[in-house]
Design a protein around this motif. Sequence first.
Motif, PDB file in Angstrom:
ATOM      1  N   PHE A 182     119.598  69.959 126.725  1.00  0.00           N
ATOM      2  CA  PHE A 182     118.595  69.293 127.548  1.00  0.00           C
ATOM      3  C   PHE A 182     117.186  69.723 127.150  1.00  0.00           C
ATOM      4  N   LEU A 183     117.007  71.035 126.949  1.00  0.00           N
ATOM      5  CA  LEU A 183     115.692  71.521 126.501  1.00  0.00           C
ATOM      6  C   LEU A 183     115.344  70.933 125.146  1.00  0.00           C
ATOM      7  N   PHE A 184     116.352  70.864 124.281  1.00  0.00           N
ATOM      8  CA  PHE A 184     116.154  70.266 122.962  1.00  0.00           C
ATOM      9  C   PHE A 184     115.766  68.799 123.117  1.00  0.00           C
ATOM     10  N   TRP A 185     116.476  68.112 124.033  1.00  0.00           N
ATOM     11  CA  TRP A 185     116.214  66.693 124.298  1.00  0.00           C
ATOM     12  C   TRP A 185     114.764  66.507 124.711  1.00  0.00           C
ATOM     13  N   ARG A 186     114.304  67.343 125.654  1.00  0.00           N
ATOM     14  CA  ARG A 186     112.927  67.216 126.117  1.00  0.00           C
ATOM     15  C   ARG A 186     111.920  67.480 125.005  1.00  0.00           C
ATOM     16  N   SER A 187     112.162  68.554 124.237  1.00  0.00           N
ATOM     17  CA  SER A 187     111.161  68.861 123.213  1.00  0.00           C
ATOM     18  C   SER A 187     111.200  67.834 122.086  1.00  0.00           C
ATOM     19  N   ALA A 188     112.411  67.311 121.818  1.00  0.00           N
ATOM     20  CA  ALA A 188     112.505  66.283 120.781  1.00  0.00           C
ATOM     21  C   ALA A 188     111.670  65.072 121.186  1.00  0.00           C
ATOM     22  N   TYR A 189     111.799  64.665 122.440  1.00  0.00           N
ATOM     23  CA  TYR A 189     111.051  63.495 122.874  1.00  0.00           C
ATOM     24  C   TYR A 189     109.559  63.763 122.929  1.00  0.00           C
ATOM     25  N   LEU A 190     109.213  64.992 123.321  1.00  0.00           N
ATOM     26  CA  LEU A 190     107.786  65.312 123.358  1.00  0.00           C
ATOM     27  C   LEU A 190     107.176  65.224 121.977  1.00  0.00           C
ATOM     28  N   SER A 191     107.933  65.717 120.982  1.00  0.00           N
ATOM     29  CA  SER A 191     107.354  65.695 119.639  1.00  0.00           C
ATOM     30  C   SER A 191     107.337  64.275 119.084  1.00  0.00           C
ATOM     31  N   MET A 192     108.216  63.413 119.605  1.00  0.00           N
ATOM     32  CA  MET A 192     108.239  62.029 119.163  1.00  0.00           C
ATOM     33  C   MET A 192     107.185  61.190 119.882  1.00  0.00           C
ATOM     34  N   CYS A 193     106.834  61.617 121.076  1.00  0.00           N
ATOM     35  CA  CYS A 193     105.883  60.869 121.894  1.00  0.00           C
ATOM     36  C   CYS A 193     104.636  60.609 121.075  1.00  0.00           C
ATOM     37  N   PHE A 194     104.103  59.430 121.221  1.00  0.00           N
ATOM     38  CA  PHE A 194     103.116  58.984 120.267  1.00  0.00           C
ATOM     39  C   PHE A 194     101.836  59.789 120.215  1.00  0.00           C
ATOM     40  N   SER A 195     101.017  59.691 121.231  1.00  0.00           N
ATOM     41  CA  SER A 195      99.714  60.325 121.149  1.00  0.00           C
ATOM     42  C   SER A 195      99.710  61.630 121.931  1.00  0.00           C
ATOM     43  N   THR A 196      98.719  62.449 121.693  1.00  0.00           N
ATOM     44  CA  THR A 196      98.538  63.675 122.459  1.00  0.00           C
ATOM     45  C   THR A 196      98.370  63.326 123.937  1.00  0.00           C
ATOM     46  N   ARG A 197      97.694  62.218 124.178  1.00  0.00           N
ATOM     47  CA  ARG A 197      97.474  61.769 125.544  1.00  0.00           C
ATOM     48  C   ARG A 197      98.821  61.532 126.248  1.00  0.00           C
ATOM     49  N   ASN A 198      99.732  60.774 125.612  1.00  0.00           N
ATOM     50  CA  ASN A 198     101.052  60.519 126.198  1.00  0.00           C
ATOM     51  C   ASN A 198     101.813  61.817 126.429  1.00  0.00           C
ATOM     52  N   ARG A 199     101.712  62.716 125.451  1.00  0.00           N
ATOM     53  CA  ARG A 199     102.428  63.985 125.533  1.00  0.00           C
ATOM     54  C   ARG A 199     101.978  64.759 126.773  1.00  0.00           C
TER      55      ARG A 199
END
Length: 475
Positions: free
Chosen positions: A438-455
């Motif tokens: 789950f932690l991996f899932w969250r960080s994976a999506y965060l790093s995929m999230c497009f802009s710094t703003r979205n992150r």
Amino acid sequence: GPQVEPDPSKKTLVVLGTGWGSVSLLKKLDTEHYNVIVISPRNYFLFTPLLPSCTTGLIEHRSIMEPIRTILRHKKANVKFYEAEASSVDPERKVVRVLDTSEIRGDVIETEIPYDMLVVGVGAENATFGIPGVREHTCFLKEIGDAQRIRKKIMDCVETAAFKGQSQEEIDRLLHMVVVGGGPTGVEFAGELQDFFEEDIKKLIPDIADRFRVTLIEALPNVLPSFSKQLIEYTESTFKEEKIDIMTKTMVKKVTDKTVEAEISKPDGSREKITLPYGLLVWATGNAVRPVVKDLMDRIPAQKDSRRGLAVNEYLVVQGTRDIWAVGDCAVAGYAPTAQVASQEGNFLAGLFNNMARTEVLEQRVRELSGSLNLQPGNAAEISKEIEEHERQLRRIKDIKPFHYSHQGSLAYIGSEKAVADVSWFNGNLASGGSLTFLFWRSAYLSMCFSTRNRLLVINDWVKSKLFGRDVSRE
Ligand code: FAD
Ligand code: NAD
């Protein structure tokens, strides 16, 4: 800004859609080589992997949207964007017919846009298989509007169930949340729903809490057919703990405003008909071809045997055409309809187009140099050397490799802070499920999230929901 007229010396590249495929293409494309025109009814990119989290308010919908105009503003050359739907493509005349389908319309609502090169990235629509009642009574989960509708409906069901004097039977119906389709969309949504119930609804409305139920209906013998056997088992046992009811080998046949009718295939080969009352029904049975794509397929003889979308070759050229490419869910390239595939395809096309433009510049230069060779015999040696150098470069960039998809793994959230992942690393295979995943899932999506703003917005939403609970006010 000022209206910039298209440069007649450049080719016009028209891109349909602002989803995973088209936006990845636009991000990497050297826009100064083409007159680029983007057409989409949606003036933003949507980060779909986190859409299930918007249905419960864990994440606010605007955190996973990014305006296309913000993305295009950072491009070197001006790119035009028209908020409109492509209603048809004429491959003979090389024009796209577009229609303004938004609420506010001007005097002009329909027009034609000519192209030299066209990229179709319009995605897919929701499959209903013509099952009666689906369009009228169920919620899909594909667009922002769908997630907002579901969020409102969940709370409406809860508040209505809590209404004074509501019968036990009606409370049970209203608090029965049914999900049809056990693919990743249905599974992730069911997990998010159960979390919402455990973490918030239970505390806020304890008197009816024990009546809340989630049922997931799947026609095949198991959920998540594309995941490994071990992870399917892990998901099914986690759902059991979470008290999500999984009904497999159960095919929905009809939906009414308050009931869903299905057929269960029994081990002995017989079938049983059942009728389940529901308060909210979410329909997640996968993709169907959009009308504009179907229409284009009908116009191209080479597409007559294709069913699930535009058949493309290994360079993503639509079979039977020379200047139309397709990416993502509307293209049939032999891969699953995922964001991962769509974004790699978009990336590939950007590289291809950048290369094509550079090739043209170099070829033009070689022609010029060859011409001057006769005029300036004194400089012949120097000019020949330059030509040779250009030709070497040309050979290198002309040698474009076909598209090759590199699978980074599959990830799905399954509720109660657990996720499942099939990931291949260093040629080894890792199938994992649990809280670390789950932690991996969250960080994976965060790093995929497009802009710094979205992150930042997404992290903020996660923290806010953890500290204060989800916002259950019904807008
Ligand atoms: P889309 O992203 O759907 O974009 C299509 C674009 O075309 C949109 O901008 C649309 O407005 C526009 N359009 C539509 N009609 C027209 C028209 N007539 N003319 C012009 N433009 C038009 N995949 C993963 O890999 N990982 C995940 O975790 C994941 N999670 C998902 C969760 C959910 C809830 C859903 C629904 C999907 C998920 N997917 C995931 C799948 C992924 O979202 C799709 O495969 C991906 O969006 C496909 O990209 P696309 O560019 O082809 O289409
Ligand atoms: P899907 O096609 O993966 O699954 C739909 C499911 O609905 C199938 O298992 C099918 O058997 C079932 N179904 C169809 N008709 C039915 C009926 N009448 N009654 C009961 N069940 C029925 O669809 P999806 O989950 O929306 O996913 C679409 C695509 O998006 C897939 O490629 C998927 O991999 C991708 N996606 C990925 C993620 C992720 O990676 N986390 C999340 C969501 C979507």
